[in-house]
Design a protein around this motif. Structure first.
Motif, PDB file in Angstrom:
ATOM      1  N   ARG A   1      -8.824   4.039   4.680  1.00 59.93           N
ATOM      2  CA  ARG A   1      -7.711   4.518   5.504  1.00 59.93           C
ATOM      3  C   ARG A   1      -8.183   5.678   6.372  1.00 59.93           C
ATOM      4  O   ARG A   1      -8.968   6.531   5.940  1.00 59.93           O
ATOM      5  CB  ARG A   1      -6.541   4.958   4.625  1.00 59.93           C
TER       6      ARG A   1
ATOM      7  N   HIS B   1      -9.699   7.297  -0.586  1.00 59.17           N
ATOM      8  CA  HIS B   1      -9.283   6.106   0.169  1.00 59.17           C
ATOM      9  C   HIS B   1     -10.113   6.004   1.448  1.00 59.17           C
ATOM     10  O   HIS B   1      -9.625   6.299   2.545  1.00 59.17           O
ATOM     11  CB  HIS B   1      -7.787   6.182   0.499  1.00 59.17           C
TER      12      HIS B   1
ATOM     13  N   GLN C   1       0.835  -1.197   0.000  1.00 62.16           N
ATOM     14  CA  GLN C   1       0.000   0.000   0.000  1.00 62.16           C
ATOM     15  C   GLN C   1       0.873   1.252   0.000  1.00 62.16           C
ATOM     16  O   GLN C   1       1.897   1.297   0.676  1.00 62.16           O
ATOM     17  CB  GLN C   1      -0.908   0.015   1.226  1.00 62.16           C
TER      18      GLN C   1
END
Length: 226
Positions: free
Chosen positions: A173, A170, A139
């Motif tokens: 996250r 994202h 990642q």
């Protein structure tokens, strides 16, 4: 008759006063403990928020946590079971020696089996830790995400705008605006981003040395044509 009633009335009054005082003390103690619990819950929530921010800051600075090794070493040592006395042993000890000879190989084989099982468990734990580390390393870091985002923008962006864009792109996250601001300042200090101020607002752009996404897109057709 009136003389007997008067002491009883005074005793009842004393009990009522004592019970009333105890009730007031109990209620005050409940209020005090409830306030302490509420304060501790607020402190715990603040510590949990700080922990999340600190973890994101560590990731932004490129510091990776070492994977924890499974504690399987303690299982490799086998403790032999205590020997039991056999009730049917003869006085000369022949039967006892025969049974001891038969049990020793079994104990030894069991110890080897447990040691192999512990070794397999330890190897499996290391494999899982390596796989988790490889997945995490695959990642992109927050620094890379911010650099790519700034390179793709044609206008300066504030830390809040960068944080909102990355959080939308994202959602898996946990990206905090405070961590994004710290990372942007770190990129400015390294010369990988530029910082401009308009009034009280601060905006960031990609450094002139950093290739932009637009220039890369324009360069591909030219190279293809050549």
């Amino acid at each position: 008759m009136p003389e007997t009633t008067t002491p009883a009335t005074e005793l009842a009054s004393q009990y009522i006063a004592q019970v009333t005082g105890d009730l007031e003390t109990n209620l005050k103690e409940q209020e005090r403990i409830s306030a302490e619990i509420a304060s501790l819950q607020e402190q715990l929530a603040a510590l949990q928020r700080d922990h999340s921010v600190l973890v994101n800051m560590r990731q932004a600075l490129g510091v990776e946590a070492a994977p924890a090794e499974p504690a399987a070493d303690n299982q490799s040592a086998t403790v032999p079971s205590p020997r039991r006395r056999k009730a049917g042993a003869t006085p000369d000890g022949k039967q006892k020696a025969r049974k001891a000879t038969t049990t020793r190989p079994r104990k030894k084989a069991a110890g080897k089996t447990e040691a192999k099982a512990a070794g397999a468990t330890k190897a499996a734990g290391k494999t899982e830790a390596k796989a988790a580390g490889a997945t995490k390393a695959a990642q992109p870091t927050l620094v890379e995400l911010i650099r790519h985002h700034l390179a793709a923008q044609k206008e300066p962006r504030s830390a809040a705008e960068v944080s909102a864009a990355l959080s939308q792109a994202h959602p898996d996250r946990d990206i905090a605006a405070k961590v994004v601001r710290v990372t942007l300042e770190a990129l400015v200090a390294k010369g990988q981003a530029e910082r401009t101020k308009q009034g009280r607002s601060v905006f960031y752009t990609a450094s002139a040395s950093e290739p932009t996404a637009a220039s890369d897109a324009e360069a591909q057709p030219e190279n293809a044509g050549n």
